[in-house]
Motif scaffolding. Structure first.
Motif, PDB file in Angstrom:
ATOM      1  N   UNK A 128       0.819  -1.225   0.000  1.00 38.79           N
ATOM      2  CA  UNK A 128       0.000   0.000   0.000  1.00 38.79           C
ATOM      3  C   UNK A 128       0.850   1.271   0.000  1.00 38.79           C
ATOM      4  N   UNK A 129       2.104   1.165   0.437  1.00 38.64           N
ATOM      5  CA  UNK A 129       2.970   2.356   0.452  1.00 38.64           C
ATOM      6  C   UNK A 129       3.410   2.762  -0.962  1.00 38.64           C
ATOM      7  N   UNK A 130       3.070   1.959  -1.975  1.00 41.29           N
ATOM      8  CA  UNK A 130       3.337   2.358  -3.368  1.00 41.29           C
ATOM      9  C   UNK A 130       2.285   3.374  -3.810  1.00 41.29           C
ATOM     10  N   UNK A 131       2.169   4.472  -3.090  1.00 41.23           N
ATOM     11  CA  UNK A 131       1.267   5.550  -3.503  1.00 41.23           C
ATOM     12  C   UNK A 131       1.945   6.367  -4.593  1.00 41.23           C
ATOM     13  N   UNK A 132       1.157   7.174  -5.292  1.00 43.47           N
ATOM     14  CA  UNK A 132       1.758   8.050  -6.314  1.00 43.47           C
ATOM     15  C   UNK A 132       2.763   8.995  -5.668  1.00 43.47           C
ATOM     16  N   UNK A 133       2.384   9.520  -4.523  1.00 42.60           N
ATOM     17  CA  UNK A 133       3.252  10.481  -3.831  1.00 42.60           C
ATOM     18  C   UNK A 133       4.602   9.841  -3.481  1.00 42.60           C
ATOM     19  N   UNK A 134       4.573   8.626  -2.935  1.00 46.12           N
ATOM     20  CA  UNK A 134       5.825   7.960  -2.557  1.00 46.12           C
ATOM     21  C   UNK A 134       6.663   7.578  -3.771  1.00 46.12           C
ATOM     22  N   UNK A 135       5.994   7.127  -4.831  1.00 47.11           N
ATOM     23  CA  UNK A 135       6.729   6.789  -6.054  1.00 47.11           C
ATOM     24  C   UNK A 135       7.364   8.045  -6.645  1.00 47.11           C
ATOM     25  N   UNK A 136       6.597   9.139  -6.631  1.00 47.64           N
ATOM     26  CA  UNK A 136       7.105  10.382  -7.206  1.00 47.64           C
ATOM     27  C   UNK A 136       8.302  10.916  -6.407  1.00 47.64           C
ATOM     28  N   UNK A 137       8.235  10.747  -5.090  1.00 47.13           N
ATOM     29  CA  UNK A 137       9.349  11.196  -4.244  1.00 47.13           C
ATOM     30  C   UNK A 137      10.621  10.395  -4.603  1.00 47.13           C
ATOM     31  N   UNK A 138      10.482   9.070  -4.712  1.00 44.58           N
ATOM     32  CA  UNK A 138      11.638   8.230  -5.078  1.00 44.58           C
ATOM     33  C   UNK A 138      12.183   8.650  -6.445  1.00 44.58           C
ATOM     34  N   UNK A 139      11.276   8.916  -7.375  1.00 43.35           N
ATOM     35  CA  UNK A 139      11.646   9.371  -8.720  1.00 43.35           C
ATOM     36  C   UNK A 139      12.415  10.688  -8.655  1.00 43.35           C
ATOM     37  N   UNK A 140      11.903  11.626  -7.861  1.00 45.83           N
ATOM     38  CA  UNK A 140      12.564  12.936  -7.762  1.00 45.83           C
ATOM     39  C   UNK A 140      13.955  12.811  -7.139  1.00 45.83           C
ATOM     40  N   UNK A 141      14.082  11.952  -6.109  1.00 40.70           N
ATOM     41  CA  UNK A 141      15.403  11.742  -5.502  1.00 40.70           C
ATOM     42  C   UNK A 141      16.378  11.227  -6.564  1.00 40.70           C
ATOM     43  N   UNK A 142      15.944  10.259  -7.345  1.00 36.60           N
ATOM     44  CA  UNK A 142      16.822   9.691  -8.386  1.00 36.60           C
ATOM     45  C   UNK A 142      17.206  10.741  -9.428  1.00 36.60           C
ATOM     46  N   UNK A 143      16.229  11.551  -9.835  1.00 37.18           N
ATOM     47  CA  UNK A 143      16.482  12.527 -10.902  1.00 37.18           C
ATOM     48  C   UNK A 143      17.417  13.654 -10.441  1.00 37.18           C
ATOM     49  N   UNK A 144      17.491  13.839  -9.130  1.00 37.53           N
ATOM     50  CA  UNK A 144      18.372  14.899  -8.623  1.00 37.53           C
ATOM     51  C   UNK A 144      19.812  14.421  -8.460  1.00 37.53           C
ATOM     52  N   UNK A 145      20.033  13.107  -8.596  1.00 34.12           N
ATOM     53  CA  UNK A 145      21.390  12.569  -8.450  1.00 34.12           C
ATOM     54  C   UNK A 145      22.138  12.638  -9.770  1.00 34.12           C
TER      55      UNK A 145
END
Lengths: 210, 210
Positions: A128-145
């Protein structure tokens, strides 16, 4: 029995999966698969070394083993090879500080890991923690690296619960791979390194294992 | 200007993207990109035919156009080629009844579509509606079909809002493709069929368009 004797000639150790092999999980705690409690007991009484090798990333080993023991299995935490502790070893070796997109029940496995100022993402079967918000946060962290590192605890497509088929971590790993244009490092089955570490734990070589 | 004249020699029509070209969207309604309102006005005053060609699947054309008009753009609903209405045409042609995993704001585009007893899944940029539960439901619908059909409204990796980068439908399409072992049919850019339908709407051949 003679047939089994032949098939086991030269075999010194056995790796056992857990979910879908020993038991089917569900919200209530799961049900043993017929014959599996006795099969584990017989293996333990035999000359064979036994290691449990699971891609379970919804629970810590402690919780998983506690549940299995309640169901009657002869198993302890030290006998389990699982992706979260394997990932922790990689994180430490490589000086990685993860942003964690994982199930709350497995979070304790990462207690000793520095998660400040993340320079990678670890994704597990978050349910259930695979929410859009959580996925987007992980995506943003990756894109900033500058060099995005994504570590995935397994790459399962789906698993079976008593209530039906459930999406596993693999699809979500693919989603982040595609969105970021990267390739994840998979920790867990079917990675050869994962099986090798399970065999090392029982001191058995691959040709001697089943 | 002579240079532009040369570059436009033989050109009869122009396809314009919307998000990230005419405006940057955000929760508040978005902001026009500098010069774009006047550029659309000038194109409309010219001899060129203009068609707006978007992968927007978070809003119905009505809502999208309403917002753009508020921002000062000279645009009407009939000038917009978008994935949802294109998908509706395919659904009707092929007798498909979709399970919809889409944004609530685009749901009205499917008002005329039979969604009972689904025999396919349509996925759009659902935003917050990309919950685990909704993804799992779409996955289960696909896995229960003898021949699973997944139609994706675009396959964007991400888009930019004023608040930052946001995951687009493409990753979620990949997640379902991987989990189900299938390949989605993409309706929207960069599908050649989608561009062709936009050109047909203004009666312009591909070599005459920019």
């Amino acid at each position: 029995m003679a047939e089994w004797g032949e098939r086991l000639a030269g075999v010194r150790g056995v790796l056992l999966d857990i979910s879908g092999v020993l038991y089917d999980g569900d919200a209530g705690g799961g049900t043993p698969i017929s014959g599996s409690v006795e099969a584990v007991a017989r293996l333990k009484r035999s000359h064979l070394k036994v290691r449990f090798c699971t891609n379970e990333s919804q629970k810590s080993r402690g919780k998983l083993v506690g549940r299995l023991r309640q169901l009657g299995f002869d198993i302890c935490e030290e006998e389990v090879t699982a992706p979260a502790p394997a990932a922790c070893q990689i994180l430490k070796e490589q000086g990685l500080r993860p942003h964690l997109l994982i199930h709350d029940e497995v979070r304790s496995e990462f207690d000793q890991i520095d998660t400040s100022n993340p320079n990678c993402v670890v994704i597990g079967d978050a349910g259930e923690a695979f929410s859009y918000q959580n996925m987007n946060k992980a995506f943003q962290v990756l894109m900033e690296l500058e060099k995005p590192v994504l570590i995935s605890l397994g790459r399962g497509r789906y698993y079976k619960e008593t209530s039906g088929l459930m999406l596993d971590v693999g699809g979500y790993m693919k989603a982040l791979e595609y969105a970021c244009g990267i390739k994840a490092e998979v920790v867990g089955k079917p990675s050869p390194e994962f099986f090798k570490s399970a065999l090392r734990a029982i001191g058995v070589e691959a040709p001697q294992a089943r």
